[in-house]
Design a protein around this motif. Structure first.
Motif, PDB file in Angstrom:
ATOM      1  N   UNK A   7       0.860  -1.187   0.000  1.00  0.00           N
ATOM      2  CA  UNK A   7       0.000   0.000   0.000  1.00  0.00           C
ATOM      3  C   UNK A   7       0.895   1.237   0.000  1.00  0.00           C
ATOM      4  N   UNK A   8       0.701   2.078  -1.002  1.00  0.00           N
ATOM      5  CA  UNK A   8       1.640   3.171  -1.268  1.00  0.00           C
ATOM      6  C   UNK A   8       0.877   4.488  -1.366  1.00  0.00           C
ATOM      7  N   UNK A  32      -2.287   1.923  -4.610  1.00  0.00           N
ATOM      8  CA  UNK A  32      -1.694   3.259  -4.531  1.00  0.00           C
ATOM      9  C   UNK A  32      -2.782   4.282  -4.231  1.00  0.00           C
ATOM     10  N   UNK A  33      -2.466   5.238  -3.359  1.00  0.00           N
ATOM     11  CA  UNK A  33      -3.342   6.384  -3.136  1.00  0.00           C
ATOM     12  C   UNK A  33      -2.592   7.622  -3.613  1.00  0.00           C
ATOM     13  N   UNK A  53      -6.095   4.651  -6.243  1.00  0.00           N
ATOM     14  CA  UNK A  53      -7.187   5.404  -5.620  1.00  0.00           C
ATOM     15  C   UNK A  53      -6.768   6.872  -5.530  1.00  0.00           C
ATOM     16  N   UNK A  54      -7.747   7.751  -5.443  1.00  0.00           N
ATOM     17  CA  UNK A  54      -7.424   9.174  -5.432  1.00  0.00           C
ATOM     18  C   UNK A  54      -7.895   9.840  -4.153  1.00  0.00           C
ATOM     19  N   UNK A  55      -7.196  10.899  -3.795  1.00  0.00           N
ATOM     20  CA  UNK A  55      -7.533  11.669  -2.587  1.00  0.00           C
ATOM     21  C   UNK A  55      -7.247  13.133  -2.891  1.00  0.00           C
ATOM     22  N   UNK A  56      -8.303  13.891  -3.134  1.00  0.00           N
ATOM     23  CA  UNK A  56      -8.138  15.308  -3.474  1.00  0.00           C
ATOM     24  C   UNK A  56      -8.066  16.132  -2.200  1.00  0.00           C
ATOM     25  N   UNK A  71      -8.195   8.324   4.360  1.00  0.00           N
ATOM     26  CA  UNK A  71      -8.402   7.819   2.995  1.00  0.00           C
ATOM     27  C   UNK A  71      -7.539   6.594   2.729  1.00  0.00           C
ATOM     28  N   UNK A  72      -6.311   6.611   3.239  1.00  0.00           N
ATOM     29  CA  UNK A  72      -5.412   5.466   3.027  1.00  0.00           C
ATOM     30  C   UNK A  72      -5.945   4.241   3.757  1.00  0.00           C
ATOM     31  N   UNK A  73      -6.433   4.463   4.958  1.00  0.00           N
ATOM     32  CA  UNK A  73      -6.976   3.335   5.727  1.00  0.00           C
ATOM     33  C   UNK A  73      -8.187   2.735   5.010  1.00  0.00           C
ATOM     34  N   UNK A  74      -9.067   3.605   4.534  1.00  0.00           N
ATOM     35  CA  UNK A  74     -10.282   3.125   3.870  1.00  0.00           C
ATOM     36  C   UNK A  74      -9.969   2.428   2.544  1.00  0.00           C
ATOM     37  N   UNK A  75      -9.040   3.018   1.776  1.00  0.00           N
ATOM     38  CA  UNK A  75      -8.788   2.491   0.425  1.00  0.00           C
ATOM     39  C   UNK A  75      -7.848   1.294   0.435  1.00  0.00           C
TER      40      UNK A  75
END
Ligand SMILES: NC(=O)c1ccc[n+]([C@@H]2O[C@H](COP(=O)([O-])OP(=O)(O)OC[C@H]3O[C@@H](n4cnc5c(N)ncnc54)[C@H](OP(=O)(O)O)[C@@H]3O)[C@@H](O)[C@H]2O)c1
Length: 250
Positions: A7-8, A32-33, A53-56, A71-75
């Motif tokens: 997970x990156x 990847x996030x 995955x994206x995180x704006x 977001x990282x935990x969820x994705x």
């Protein structure tokens, strides 16, 4: 860190080096996030890569570290690798500097990675993870950088964080490395205020000064960052690797 799916998080993953890094991890099967301020740019990075995955988020906002961690935990359910890559530039001699640009560079290039890394220490420790700080070959060692000194100071500062965190976090199983790109063709000069023509002229002018006689591509940097996350690279910590075609030793 096992050589399985990892997970990156890649900050600044919507363009340039960050996009290449995100895709390189995704292509080897990692989750990847990508983090940045521009949703369409992040979506373009993710297009065709189901693991991205994206995180704006604006990383200079006080709420950003917690938002990215959530977001990282969820994705992804964890964080094995954090790539602190987002940065802003800004040229100018001391007399021309504007407060807003100075503050934006310090906030984005230095304060934001400190607070984001702090927010992710738990998951990184759980994973015996890796932090990669993307600096700049122009700021290595005792070099000066007139006309780009504030940006260079943030990158020199990031290198000191790399060394300091390697010592502080090594006993907790976390590795910390820096990658210092040379002149890479990413369009960043235009984003920092140059015209397209001026940026093209800058790249053309730099190529003959590089010992390898070319400017770099984002993939030249991404390859190294992915390799540094390999288990076989597991004894590297505290080092800053110049990937610049030899420019910083001229
Ligand atoms: N290109 C080079 O020649 C070169 C040389 C040496 C070092 N570097 C370093 O390499 C890294 C990547 O550079 P690059 O050339 O790929 O530049 P870039 O394309 O401009 O990438 C920077 C990224 O950071 C993001 N970003 C900026 N401010 C942000 C904020 N407040 N919150 C969240 N994201 C933010 C930008 O996305 P948004 O604007 O959408 O937020 C952008 O995607 C940087 O650290 C840079 O200093 C580059």
């Amino acid at each position: 860190m096992e050589n399985t799916q990892r997970s990156v998080i890649v900050t600044g993953g919507g363009s340039g080096i960050g996009r290449a890094v995100a895709r390189a991890f995704a292509e080897r099967g990692d989750r990847v996030l990508v983090v940045g301020r521009t949703p369409p740019a992040l979506a373009e990075t993710a297009a065709g890569h189901s693991g991205v995955h994206t995180c704006a988020v604006d990383l200079t906002e006080p709420s950003a570290p917690e938002a990215v961690a959530k977001a990282a935990d969820e994705a992804m359910g964890g964080v094995d690798v954090l790539v602190n890559n987002a940065a802003v530039g800004g040229f100018g001699g001391l007399a021309e500097l504007e407060r807003a640009r100075v503050e934006a560079q310090v906030a984005t290039n230095l304060v934001a990675p400190v607070l984001l890394t702090q927010a992710l220490l738990g998951p990184l420790e759980n994973a015996s993870g890796l932090i990669v700080n993307v600096g700049s070959a122009g700021a290595l060692g005792l070099r000066s950088w007139p006309g780009n000194a504030v940006y260079g100071a943030t990158k020199a500062g990031l290198d000191l964080l790399t060394r300091s965190w390697a010592v502080e976090l090594g006993p907790r199983g976390i590795r910390v490395v820096g990658v210092a790109p040379g002149v890479i063709e990413t369009g960043a000069g235009v984003r920092a205020g140059m015209t397209e023509e001026a940026y093209a002229g800058f790249l053309a002018g730099m190529a003959p000064q590089v010992p390898l006689r070319r400017v770099g591509q984002p993939e030249d940097i991404a390859w190294w960052i992915v390799r540094l996350a390999d288990p076989q690279a597991g004894y590297a910590s505290g080092a800053v690797l110049a990937v610049d075609g030899g420019l910083s030793v001229t």
